[in-house]
Design a protein around this motif. Structure first.
Motif, PDB file in Angstrom:
ATOM      1  N   VAL A  38       0.828  -1.225   0.000  1.00  0.00           N
ATOM      2  CA  VAL A  38       0.000   0.000   0.000  1.00  0.00           C
ATOM      3  C   VAL A  38       0.856   1.266   0.000  1.00  0.00           C
ATOM      4  O   VAL A  38       0.732   2.104  -0.882  1.00  0.00           O
ATOM      5  CB  VAL A  38      -1.008  -0.017   1.172  1.00  0.00           C
ATOM      6  CG1 VAL A  38      -1.621   1.370   1.383  1.00  0.00           C
ATOM      7  CG2 VAL A  38      -2.121  -1.017   0.887  1.00  0.00           C
ATOM      8  N   PRO A  39       1.798   1.413   0.989  1.00  0.00           N
ATOM      9  CA  PRO A  39       2.616   2.634   0.953  1.00  0.00           C
ATOM     10  C   PRO A  39       3.451   2.725  -0.321  1.00  0.00           C
ATOM     11  O   PRO A  39       3.559   3.803  -0.916  1.00  0.00           O
ATOM     12  CB  PRO A  39       3.531   2.495   2.167  1.00  0.00           C
ATOM     13  CG  PRO A  39       3.046   1.373   2.969  1.00  0.00           C
ATOM     14  CD  PRO A  39       2.099   0.566   2.153  1.00  0.00           C
ATOM     15  N   LEU A  40       3.998   1.576  -0.762  1.00  0.00           N
ATOM     16  CA  LEU A  40       4.853   1.642  -1.943  1.00  0.00           C
ATOM     17  C   LEU A  40       4.052   2.044  -3.178  1.00  0.00           C
ATOM     18  O   LEU A  40       4.515   2.818  -4.012  1.00  0.00           O
ATOM     19  CB  LEU A  40       5.548   0.287  -2.182  1.00  0.00           C
ATOM     20  CG  LEU A  40       6.628  -0.085  -1.158  1.00  0.00           C
ATOM     21  CD1 LEU A  40       7.331  -1.371  -1.578  1.00  0.00           C
ATOM     22  CD2 LEU A  40       7.663   1.014  -1.030  1.00  0.00           C
ATOM     23  N   GLY A  41       2.840   1.505  -3.272  1.00  0.00           N
ATOM     24  CA  GLY A  41       1.995   1.849  -4.429  1.00  0.00           C
ATOM     25  C   GLY A  41       1.729   3.355  -4.452  1.00  0.00           C
ATOM     26  O   GLY A  41       1.903   4.026  -5.483  1.00  0.00           O
ATOM     27  N   PHE A  42       1.344   3.890  -3.281  1.00  0.00           N
ATOM     28  CA  PHE A  42       1.099   5.326  -3.155  1.00  0.00           C
ATOM     29  C   PHE A  42       2.324   6.101  -3.650  1.00  0.00           C
ATOM     30  O   PHE A  42       2.236   7.035  -4.446  1.00  0.00           O
ATOM     31  CB  PHE A  42       0.820   5.636  -1.676  1.00  0.00           C
ATOM     32  CG  PHE A  42       0.902   7.108  -1.334  1.00  0.00           C
ATOM     33  CD1 PHE A  42      -0.169   7.961  -1.580  1.00  0.00           C
ATOM     34  CD2 PHE A  42       2.051   7.638  -0.758  1.00  0.00           C
ATOM     35  CE1 PHE A  42      -0.098   9.303  -1.263  1.00  0.00           C
ATOM     36  CE2 PHE A  42       2.131   8.980  -0.440  1.00  0.00           C
ATOM     37  CZ  PHE A  42       1.056   9.823  -0.694  1.00  0.00           C
ATOM     38  N   PHE A  43       3.492   5.660  -3.194  1.00  0.00           N
ATOM     39  CA  PHE A  43       4.727   6.377  -3.509  1.00  0.00           C
ATOM     40  C   PHE A  43       5.048   6.327  -5.000  1.00  0.00           C
ATOM     41  O   PHE A  43       5.354   7.328  -5.619  1.00  0.00           O
ATOM     42  CB  PHE A  43       5.860   5.765  -2.678  1.00  0.00           C
ATOM     43  CG  PHE A  43       7.169   6.455  -2.883  1.00  0.00           C
ATOM     44  CD1 PHE A  43       7.318   7.794  -2.521  1.00  0.00           C
ATOM     45  CD2 PHE A  43       8.251   5.791  -3.433  1.00  0.00           C
ATOM     46  CE1 PHE A  43       8.523   8.433  -2.703  1.00  0.00           C
ATOM     47  CE2 PHE A  43       9.464   6.433  -3.620  1.00  0.00           C
ATOM     48  CZ  PHE A  43       9.601   7.758  -3.258  1.00  0.00           C
ATOM     49  N   TRP A  44       4.928   5.130  -5.577  1.00  0.00           N
ATOM     50  CA  TRP A  44       5.317   4.986  -6.987  1.00  0.00           C
ATOM     51  C   TRP A  44       4.360   5.721  -7.922  1.00  0.00           C
ATOM     52  O   TRP A  44       4.742   6.126  -9.014  1.00  0.00           O
ATOM     53  CB  TRP A  44       5.404   3.506  -7.382  1.00  0.00           C
ATOM     54  CG  TRP A  44       6.732   2.953  -6.925  1.00  0.00           C
ATOM     55  CD1 TRP A  44       6.975   2.314  -5.760  1.00  0.00           C
ATOM     56  CD2 TRP A  44       7.975   3.046  -7.625  1.00  0.00           C
ATOM     57  NE1 TRP A  44       8.300   1.991  -5.661  1.00  0.00           N
ATOM     58  CE2 TRP A  44       8.950   2.423  -6.800  1.00  0.00           C
ATOM     59  CE3 TRP A  44       8.374   3.581  -8.837  1.00  0.00           C
ATOM     60  CZ2 TRP A  44      10.286   2.327  -7.144  1.00  0.00           C
ATOM     61  CZ3 TRP A  44       9.710   3.482  -9.206  1.00  0.00           C
ATOM     62  CH2 TRP A  44      10.644   2.866  -8.369  1.00  0.00           C
ATOM     63  N   ILE A  45       3.117   5.867  -7.506  1.00  0.00           N
ATOM     64  CA  ILE A  45       2.198   6.619  -8.371  1.00  0.00           C
ATOM     65  C   ILE A  45       2.580   8.101  -8.383  1.00  0.00           C
ATOM     66  O   ILE A  45       2.597   8.760  -9.424  1.00  0.00           O
ATOM     67  CB  ILE A  45       0.736   6.453  -7.881  1.00  0.00           C
ATOM     68  CG1 ILE A  45       0.288   5.003  -8.103  1.00  0.00           C
ATOM     69  CG2 ILE A  45      -0.204   7.414  -8.601  1.00  0.00           C
ATOM     70  CD1 ILE A  45      -1.013   4.655  -7.416  1.00  0.00           C
ATOM     71  N   LEU A  46       2.920   8.633  -7.186  1.00  0.00           N
ATOM     72  CA  LEU A  46       3.133  10.084  -7.095  1.00  0.00           C
ATOM     73  C   LEU A  46       4.583  10.531  -7.259  1.00  0.00           C
ATOM     74  O   LEU A  46       4.852  11.681  -7.561  1.00  0.00           O
ATOM     75  CB  LEU A  46       2.609  10.604  -5.749  1.00  0.00           C
ATOM     76  CG  LEU A  46       1.091  10.492  -5.572  1.00  0.00           C
ATOM     77  CD1 LEU A  46       0.674  10.960  -4.205  1.00  0.00           C
ATOM     78  CD2 LEU A  46       0.369  11.307  -6.642  1.00  0.00           C
ATOM     79  N   ALA A  47       5.522   9.594  -7.053  1.00  0.00           N
ATOM     80  CA  ALA A  47       6.931  10.005  -7.045  1.00  0.00           C
ATOM     81  C   ALA A  47       7.433  10.598  -8.366  1.00  0.00           C
ATOM     82  O   ALA A  47       8.152  11.585  -8.359  1.00  0.00           O
ATOM     83  CB  ALA A  47       7.799   8.839  -6.625  1.00  0.00           C
ATOM     84  N   ALA A 112      14.675  -0.414  -5.218  1.00  0.00           N
ATOM     85  CA  ALA A 112      14.264   0.559  -6.243  1.00  0.00           C
ATOM     86  C   ALA A 112      13.688   1.804  -5.572  1.00  0.00           C
ATOM     87  O   ALA A 112      13.982   2.953  -5.953  1.00  0.00           O
ATOM     88  CB  ALA A 112      13.230  -0.069  -7.157  1.00  0.00           C
ATOM     89  N   THR A 113      12.851   1.572  -4.519  1.00  0.00           N
ATOM     90  CA  THR A 113      12.205   2.706  -3.847  1.00  0.00           C
ATOM     91  C   THR A 113      13.244   3.633  -3.239  1.00  0.00           C
ATOM     92  O   THR A 113      13.180   4.850  -3.407  1.00  0.00           O
ATOM     93  CB  THR A 113      11.267   2.187  -2.741  1.00  0.00           C
ATOM     94  OG1 THR A 113      10.335   1.297  -3.329  1.00  0.00           O
ATOM     95  CG2 THR A 113      10.531   3.326  -2.070  1.00  0.00           C
ATOM     96  N   PHE A 138       4.503   9.555   2.448  1.00  0.00           N
ATOM     97  CA  PHE A 138       4.963   8.161   2.311  1.00  0.00           C
ATOM     98  C   PHE A 138       5.544   7.666   3.637  1.00  0.00           C
ATOM     99  O   PHE A 138       5.251   6.564   4.088  1.00  0.00           O
ATOM    100  CB  PHE A 138       5.989   8.070   1.186  1.00  0.00           C
ATOM    101  CG  PHE A 138       6.742   6.766   1.159  1.00  0.00           C
ATOM    102  CD1 PHE A 138       6.065   5.567   0.945  1.00  0.00           C
ATOM    103  CD2 PHE A 138       8.119   6.731   1.339  1.00  0.00           C
ATOM    104  CE1 PHE A 138       6.750   4.354   0.921  1.00  0.00           C
ATOM    105  CE2 PHE A 138       8.803   5.537   1.323  1.00  0.00           C
ATOM    106  CZ  PHE A 138       8.121   4.341   1.118  1.00  0.00           C
ATOM    107  N   TRP A 139       6.371   8.514   4.302  1.00  0.00           N
ATOM    108  CA  TRP A 139       6.939   8.076   5.591  1.00  0.00           C
ATOM    109  C   TRP A 139       5.812   7.803   6.582  1.00  0.00           C
ATOM    110  O   TRP A 139       5.815   6.812   7.286  1.00  0.00           O
ATOM    111  CB  TRP A 139       7.856   9.157   6.205  1.00  0.00           C
ATOM    112  CG  TRP A 139       9.060   9.528   5.387  1.00  0.00           C
ATOM    113  CD1 TRP A 139       9.479  10.780   5.101  1.00  0.00           C
ATOM    114  CD2 TRP A 139      10.008   8.645   4.767  1.00  0.00           C
ATOM    115  NE1 TRP A 139      10.609  10.751   4.330  1.00  0.00           N
ATOM    116  CE2 TRP A 139      10.964   9.449   4.120  1.00  0.00           C
ATOM    117  CE3 TRP A 139      10.129   7.254   4.691  1.00  0.00           C
ATOM    118  CZ2 TRP A 139      12.036   8.919   3.408  1.00  0.00           C
ATOM    119  CZ3 TRP A 139      11.192   6.729   3.985  1.00  0.00           C
ATOM    120  CH2 TRP A 139      12.121   7.553   3.351  1.00  0.00           C
ATOM    121  N   VAL A 140       4.822   8.697   6.623  1.00  0.00           N
ATOM    122  CA  VAL A 140       3.729   8.519   7.586  1.00  0.00           C
ATOM    123  C   VAL A 140       3.018   7.196   7.325  1.00  0.00           C
ATOM    124  O   VAL A 140       2.808   6.385   8.232  1.00  0.00           O
ATOM    125  CB  VAL A 140       2.729   9.693   7.486  1.00  0.00           C
ATOM    126  CG1 VAL A 140       1.515   9.423   8.367  1.00  0.00           C
ATOM    127  CG2 VAL A 140       3.393  10.988   7.920  1.00  0.00           C
TER     128      VAL A 140
END
Length: 1549
Positions: A38-47, A112-113, A138-140
């Motif tokens: 979940v956090p990684l998905g959020f990050f990869w979409i917005l990063a 990768a992240t 993402f950290w939160v």
């Protein structure tokens, strides 16, 4: 799906039985997949978006900082842990036991992240703000998801030995590093390059956390708590928030939109024409056109007399403004929509959680962890909700100020380009109102604009959830709501009509006020104050009548809306219980429903407010669209083609002032040669000024054109002086070239004046040039033109306001063949004949047409109108000038040493000039006044610390900003104005309302507990009916008490408005003249506009909402404490925190509001100044510079408002955090005390807590708003305490018919301007006999004007006395004195209203007498030609009469009064010789049996007086008949010599 995941993890993915036990946990596979992805998905979409700055950026990277290095090191370490984990997997993986895929994929994903994180950290170095919001979120997320595996690993480790030590250790290292990174990214990372920017505005570089919680603002709040904030302490605006940037975008969109709207308008017009055409089919086309013109004209005429009807004056482009604003600010709108949606969604989560919590408390079997989970979730939703809400509000308010800024900038720019017809449609007052009221309306509207969709959305969602609770019974509640809508609609419509009426009244009143303040001197000299006070009070009475009706409507709608939520819940519950006896109201249902109803309350209360605000904004939209869509100045008739040998060429030019008006200039064909001096002459009203205006493009072109080659400089007939230093007035925005500057000052005879002014050319000049005499103003205006070094000079009679000898000097050194401008083209409108022989060409105008033109000699030979004109007036002037020439020459020879200086002009003195001169000579007390309110660069100046200002250099004192806490006495003063009984009963009404409110809730809680008591038995009917009945009665009484309180407060508030306005007005009309000289009108007008508006409309609202908030909080805390007594312990620390935040915030916020109102005045005064000097600004082409100045003034105001908005958000976020804690604790206490509580009480407690956050927030908000608004009372009070002049009427009345003889005696008379200054008149003793004609002469500063001021007691004596017919004037009332003297003042001031009102405001005289006076003043023929005759409407400042005609109206005033004593403050300045002659003969014949005192500037006019009083430095130098004085070689004879009068025979006048 699940099976695939089972294989992927090598363990079970999901098993519900894991949760159904006291020590619940999640399956490992779920933890490894969902919680990681979940956090990684959020990050990869917005990063990826975060990397854009790298690709786009042209800028260099900012340098490396410590924080940056720490972040990169931690990210690298994280990557190493992931690499280690991957390596571990490869090492452990053997053929026998293959590892599940998840142990490979997760570490690889992480590698990768972390690489991407390293990249993002680097990419952010291209940006100003180096922290990434996406990373922070993402950290939160990652930390939150990591808590679950974290706790399950710990629990397992505690129960049994750890099976997989390396992975266990790696997880904790990994979690720890993430935690560190999270903490580090909370700090703002500021590069050394951006330090400077950060100093100006820390927001730009604030970290995401600091941005979301507004932490960056804290320093300002502390600063504001320690000392009152100054404008310098407020953070600068971001570049994209500055007025220029906003307006550029707005204007681009406005242009296209207005074009479309104008096309629509054309269509509408064509349609109307077609309709007219159908009516007039049988007429020919031309005829129908005529009919159309007539039809358009007739309504216009009707409306002139009766402006009240709300019908539009003219069709205008419609419907483009809102579109333009949306197009300009769509980004902001979109962002706020997103935040609002998230917030609105979360609002509905809390009631569901509450329902679960009540179920949990009521259910014996439930596991404890569920309770804690619900409590924590309640806390989290509250937190996220408040973060979203604050961002949303912040965006909305920013939108508000940006909209206001763009509108004000647009209005200002429009004012600069507006055509004269459009300009006539609205007075200065109305235009300023567009800026202050209408732009403000838009600002208020945009704050809530999203409620238009959000309120209906919230209402629909609430209904859906309520249906789930109570089923169809909800329809009963909805029915009640629907019934309330038409009532509300009706109230809104009524309110609208009242509002529109009141806008009109307010405009009228403000127009009157600004006129009164502009003509205050005339009012005082003529003792006309009561008449004008009466007029203002009549308008005010209408305004208050409307206001009272408006308040009643308001209280009815408040009543309806208090009833609404309660009626809705009553209807729903009653129907629910009555429909079916199995329906029993239990705690879950009731309190979930109640908290949903509470959610409903806000949108339902907001909708009507937003709708009524929308209605008001609609009115404003129309006003703004008419103004901004009006026609621009059409300069197409002014060509700029190079034509050899011609500077200005008129080709059959015909111009009018208004479209389809009479032509003011007819078929003028003229050719003016470059470098020539052309004089334009003609009688009053022959179109001389119109000719000038036509050249400046200020008039409507009918046919023909004017060709002008080169740049223009323009000197208007009435000098326009800015509120700036004298030097700035002359430079007028050009670069300083010291040599040329000195040359210009010398040529314009300003050196002697500079010597007299306290600070030389650095002296600040008051509004409208108040501390300069007429002649000085005119010369400054001339100097401005000369300095501008243009090609063509248009001079509209600049020599009229100066003395003869100064005029001669100016002609020689500036205008004439040998002057500074000898090589320029000069067009000189003049009344002076003496200069005509020296001009190259003379143009004679008669009734707007050129009757003849040519050189002086040709015209004389022609024996035309001009020759006759000359023969009549020329002789004496000729004599004078011939005799004068040698005298001047010899004077010049003697003065060669110190270059020939003109003698100082004897200008009409103004109270202040004199004061300044006195002050310059003393300076015993070194006043250093703070900077003027209008210097735009006050900030830069302040930093350089100017040298101590000389006393008197600064005329206008800085508007004092009251600092510190508002005194309690202000509240008392307001309440006293309301009436103490009123106040007491209003408070009692509110108390009663809240007693009923608490009762209602406790009753409901008891009702729901019935469900437990009668668990398996039938519910008795009478019990049910009792429950419903009492519930209903309590609710209704609650609403009735409120209605009682609001209606009372409405009456009280209007009473207060009446009292305060009355005090302010009567005091302002009774303060001495010196107050008006040192206080800018804008500041006084502000008291009457903004502050009275606040007292009328805002303060009553603030008081009411404060009371109800306060009562609501007390009652809520009471209810929670009843449920869980331990909560009382939590209240204490929270209330302490509240108190501190409140104290910190309120001092800052209040000071910011004050700064806002102080920085707002300059916007309006600058605007007013611009509008009055439009023609000058346009002629010089300085529009850009003025726009720039307006932008700077705006930005200073914008930044204080912006700062105030942020301070509100800063507060709200902190308070809401505490509110969330209240909810958390009340839920937590309920979970802990699970066994001992009833469901009903828990429901009451938590649902009250959910409510209290908002209310506490409002309490702070309303108390600070109240404190801020009460300042208006303080400011009004400040002006009701200004010291008054002597009483208007005293015990001692003069005898009837006094003064019968008209003898004046001065006995050792001394006077000074202010207590600390020297004497101006130093002991004057003289007698003026009955019917004597006395001239008063003297050089500038000799005290001539002080003499008139003393006779009228504008100045009070410092010693000695004046007797008129044996009555000491100091002993009688001012009005008794002033009504019996007559003065013809220097500048003719007229007021808006009928001509008759201007002559006789008290209606004391009959029409015959008025006509007689007009006839004697040679105005009768003119007035008879006017369609309305005596009822002819004079426009603002008398602009629809020529200056000469205005002067004649003043003469008529004097004739009408016909007192025994006439004081003539040489008023012949702006009048041509013919009119001058008329005035002089009239005075001679009509005032033959009166005592006439003439303050002379030209000696010619007083040569036939009986005696001449010569003043020198405040003493009488000589006093005798002119013949005697000429024989004596004294002061008078030397002055006569200067003026070229040697012997008596020279004056035949």
């Amino acid at each position: 799906m699940s099976a695939a995941l089972d294989e992927f993890c090598g363990s079970v993915f999901w098993n519900a039985s894991y949760l159904a036990r006291p020590d619940a946990d999640l399956p490992v596979c779920f933890q490894q997949t969902v919680l990681v992805w979940v956090p990684l998905g959020f990050f990869w979409i917005l990063a990826p978006w975060q990397l854009l700055p790298m690709c786009r950026s042209r800028t260099k990277k900012s340098s490396v900082t410590k924080l940056y290095i720490i972040k990169q090191v931690l990210a690298t370490l994280l990557m190493l842990t992931a690499v280690a984990e991957l390596a571990l997997a490869f090492v452990e993986d053997t053929e026998q036991n293959p590892l599940p895929a998840v142990l490979y994929t997760n570490p690889s994903l992480y590698i990768a992240t972390w690489l991407l994180v390293l990249l993002i950290h680097d990419a952010r170095r291209f940006c100003l703000c180096r922290d990434s919001g996406v990373l922070f979120c993402f950290w939160v997320l990652s930390l939150l998801c990591g808590i679950l595996p974290f706790q399950s690993l710990l629990r397992r480790a505690l129960q049994e030995p750890i099976s997989d030590v390396p992975r266990f250790v790696l997880f904790f290292i990994f979690y720890g590093l993430q935690l560190l990174l999270f903490l580090v990214s909370g700090f703002s990372d500021i590069a050394p390059e951006t330090k400077e920017i950060t100093k100006k505005n820390p927001e730009v570089t604030a970290s995401f956390l600091s941005f979301v919680t507004f932490e960056w603002y804290t320093s300002t709040v502390f600063k504001g708590y320690r000392k009152p904030l100054e404008v310098e302490d407020v953070w600068e605006l971001k570049d994209k928030e500055k007025t220029r940037a906003l307006y550029t975008a707005f204007e681009k969109n406005m242009r296209t939109a207005v074009k479309k709207a104008q096309a629509e308008l054309e269509k509408r017009k064509r349609k109307r024409r077609r309709r007219e055409g159908d009516r007039g089919n049988n007429m020919s086309k031309a005829q129908s056109q005529d009919v159309l013109v007539l039809e358009e004209k007739q309504p216009k005429k009707k409306k002139k007399g009766k402006k009240e009807d709300g019908s539009p004056r003219k069709d205008f482009p419609r419907g483009w403004l809102v579109k333009t604003l949306c197009k300009t600010f769509w980004r902001n709108l979109l962002m706020s929509v997103v935040f609002k949606l998230v917030h609105d969604g979360l609002v509905f989560v809390s009631p569901q959680l509450l329902k679960l919590l009540i179920a949990f408390v009521s259910d014996e079997e439930s596991f404890v962890w569920q309770g804690y989970l619900y409590a924590i979730l309640l806390f989290l939703t509250a937190l996220v909700q408040s973060l979203c809400l604050q961002q949303y509000f912040s965006l909305c308010f920013q939108l508000g100020i940006n909209v206001r800024a763009s509108l004000i900038a647009a209005i200002y720019k429009k004012a600069l380009t507006m055509s004269s017809t459009t300009r006539k449609e609205s007075t200065v007052g109305e235009t300023v109102n567009l800026m202050s009221a209408d732009a403000q309306r838009f600002m208020d509207m945009t704050n809530f604009v999203h409620q238009l969709w959000s309120s209906p959305l919230q209402i629909i969602l609430s209904i859906v959830f309520l249906w789930g609770e109570l089923g169809p019974s909800v329809l009963a509640g909805i029915a009640v709501m629907v019934l309330l809508i038409p009532i509300n609609g009706f109230l809104v419509a009524k309110a609208k009509t009242i509002q529109v009426k009141n806008m009109k009244n307010k405009d009228e009143r403000m127009k009157m006020m600004s006129e009164i303040l502009n003509g205050i001197k005339i009012l005082k000299l003529f003792a006309w104050e009561p008449s004008f006070e009466k007029r203002v009070n009549e308008i005010r009475a209408l305004e208050l009548k409307n206001l009272v009706n408006f308040s009643y409507l308001q209280s009815i709608s408040i009543f309806v809306f208090t009833c609404a939520p309660f009626l809705v819940s009553l209807a729903s519950f009653a129907v629910y219980v009555l429909v079916d006896e199995n329906n029993i109201l239990d705690a879950q249902k009731a309190f979930t429903a109640i908290s949903l109803f509470n959610v409903l309350r806000f949108p339902m209360a907001m909708l009507p407010l937003v709708l009524s605000s929308l209605v008001q904004t609609n009115v404003s939209t129309a006003r703004l669209e008419r103004y901004l869509g009006g026609e621009d100045m059409d300069t197409s008739a002014i060509h700029h083609n190079p034509i050899a040998g011609s500077a200005v060429r008129f080709s059959e030019a015909t111009f009018t002032w208004e479209q389809d008006g009479n032509a003011a200039i007819r078929d003028v064909t003229l050719d003016i040669v470059p470098g020539s001096l052309v004089a334009v002459v003609g009688a009053v009203g022959s179109g001389k000024s119109s000719l000038v205006s036509a050249m400046l493009g200020e008039m409507e072109n009918v046919k023909g054109h004017i060709n002008i080659q080169g740049s223009l400089a323009y000197v208007p007939q009435q000098a326009w002086i800015q509120n700036a230093t004298l030097k700035d007035n002359i430079l007028f925005g050009s670069e300083l070239d010291e040599a040329r500057y000195q040359q210009v000052i010398k040529a314009c005879a300003l050196l002697p004046d500079l010597a007299l002014l306290p600070a030389g050319d650095q002296t600040e000049i008051g509004e409208k040039g108040i501390n300069l005499s007429g002649g000085q103003k005119q010369r400054v205006s001339l100097a401005r033109a000369v300095y501008s070094n243009a090609d063509i000079y248009i001079l509209d009679d600049p020599l009229s306001a100066v003395d003869a000898h100064v005029g001669k000097y100016l002609f020689e050194h500036v205008l004439g063949p040998k002057g500074l401008l000898q090589n320029k083209t000069r067009i000189l409108v003049t009344h002076g004949i003496s200069f005509l022989p020296q001009v190259d060409n003379i143009v004679v105008l008669v009734a707007g047409a050129v009757s003849e033109h040519g050189s002086y000699s040709t015209l004389l030979a022609n024996r035309g109108a001009f020759a006759q004109f000359l023969n009549t007036y020329g002789s004496q002037e000729e004599n004078a000038s011939e005799k004068n020439t040698p005298a001047v020459a010899s004077a010049g020879d003697q003065e060669q040493g110190d270059e020939d200086e003109p003698c100082v002009e004897e200008g009409p003195e103004d109270v202040v000039t004199m004061t300044l001169k006195r002050e310059a000579s003393i300076r015993q007390r070194d006043f250093s006044h703070s900077l003027s309110k209008n210097s735009t660069n006050s900030l830069e100046k302040a930093q350089e610390e100017p040298p101590k200002k000389l006393k008197g250099q600064q005329l206008i004192e800085k508007e004092n900003v009251e600092t510190g806490k508002v005194k309690f006495s202000m509240y008392l003063r307001y309440l006293r104005a309301v009436g103490l009984w009123y106040s007491f009963w209003v408070a009692m009404g509110y108390v009663a309302q809240y007693v009923a409110y608490v009762g209602t809730n406790l009753w409901l809680s008891a009702w729901t507990d019935d469900a437990q008591h009668y668990l398996n038995q039938t519910y008795p009917v009478e019990q049910r009916d009792l429950r419903i009945g009492v519930f209903g009665a309590l609710g209704v009484s609650q609403a009735l008490f409120l209605l009682f309180a609001t209606i009372l407060s409405a009456q009280g508030a209007v009473r207060a408005s009446r009292v305060l306005h009355q005090q302010l007005l009567s005091n302002i009309l009774r303060v001495p003249m010196s107050f008006f000289d040192t206080t800018p009108t804008g500041r006084i007008v502000n008291r009457f506009a903004k502050d009275i508006f606040t007292i009328d409309e805002t303060i009553p609202m603030s008081f009411r909402s404060w009371l109800s908030c306060f009562m609501a909080i007390i009652s809520t805390l009471l209810m929670i404490s009843l449920a869980t007594p331990f909560f009382a312990l939590v209240i204490i620390p929270l209330s302490i925190f509240y108190y501190f935040v409140l104290r910190f915030y309120v001092s800052t916020s209040r000071q910011l509001r004050r700064l806002d109102s102080v920085t707002r005045s300059p916007i309006y005064s600058h605007f007013g100044e611009t509008v009055s000097g439009l023609s000058v600004i346009r002629a010089y082409g300085h529009q850009e510079r003025f726009l720039q100045q307006n932008e700077n003034t705006m930005d200073i105001n914008q930044k204080t408002v912006y700062s105030w908005i942020i301070s509100n958000r800063w507060l709200a976020i902190r308070l809401e955090f505490v509110g969330s804690l209240v909810v958390f604790f009340s839920a937590l206490l309920a979970v802990i005390a699970k066994g001992t509580l009833e469901g009903g009480i828990v429901g009451l407690s938590v649902s009250s807590a959910l409510n209290v956050t908002q209310t506490l927030n409002w309490l702070v908000r309303t108390s600070s708003e109240l404190e801020t608004n009460i300042v208006a009372v303080e400011r009004v009070h400040e002006y009701t305490k200004v010291k008054n002049e002597a009483p208007w009427v005293t015990e001692k009345r003069p005898p009837r018919g006094w003064p019968s003889k008209g003898e004046i005696q001065f006995v050792d008379y001394k006077v000074r301007y202010r207590p600390e200054l020297e004497l101006v008149l130093q002991g004057i003793t003289c007698n003026i006999g009955s019917t004597e004609k006395v001239g008063v002469v003297g050089r500038t500063g000799a005290g001539k004007s002080s003499l008139t001021n003393c006779l009228f007691r504008v100045l009070e004596a410092a010693g000695g006395s004046i007797f008129i017919d044996e009555v000491d004037i100091a002993t009688i009332g001012l009005h008794d004195l002033r009504q019996n003297l007559t003065i013809i003042p220097q500048d003719p001031v007229l007021f808006t209203g009928t001509l008759r009102m201007n002559l006789d405001p008290f209606d004391q005289y009959t029409d015959e007498e008025v006509w007689k006076a007009l006839e004697l003043a040679h105005l009768k023929t003119y007035v008879q030609t006017l369609p309305e005759g005596l009822l002819h409407l004079v426009s603002e400042g008398g602009e629809n009469l020529s200056v000469g005609q205005r002067q004649l109206v003043c003469l008529a005033r004097a004739l009408l009064r016909k007192a025994k004593i006439l004081i003539l403050d040489e008023a012949t300045a702006a009048v041509d010789l013919e009119t001058d002659h008329l005035i002089q003969t009239t005075i001679r014949s009509e005032f033959a049996d009166c005592t006439v005192l003439t303050i002379a500037h030209r000696l010619h006019t007083i040569m036939d007086s009986n005696r001449v009083l010569v003043l020198q430095a405040g003493r009488i130098a000589e006093y005798d008949s002119p013949e005697e004085l000429l024989k004596k070689q004294g002061v008078f004879s030397s002055m006569a010599k200067d003026a070229g009068i040697t012997a008596m025979e020279s004056t035949s006048l």
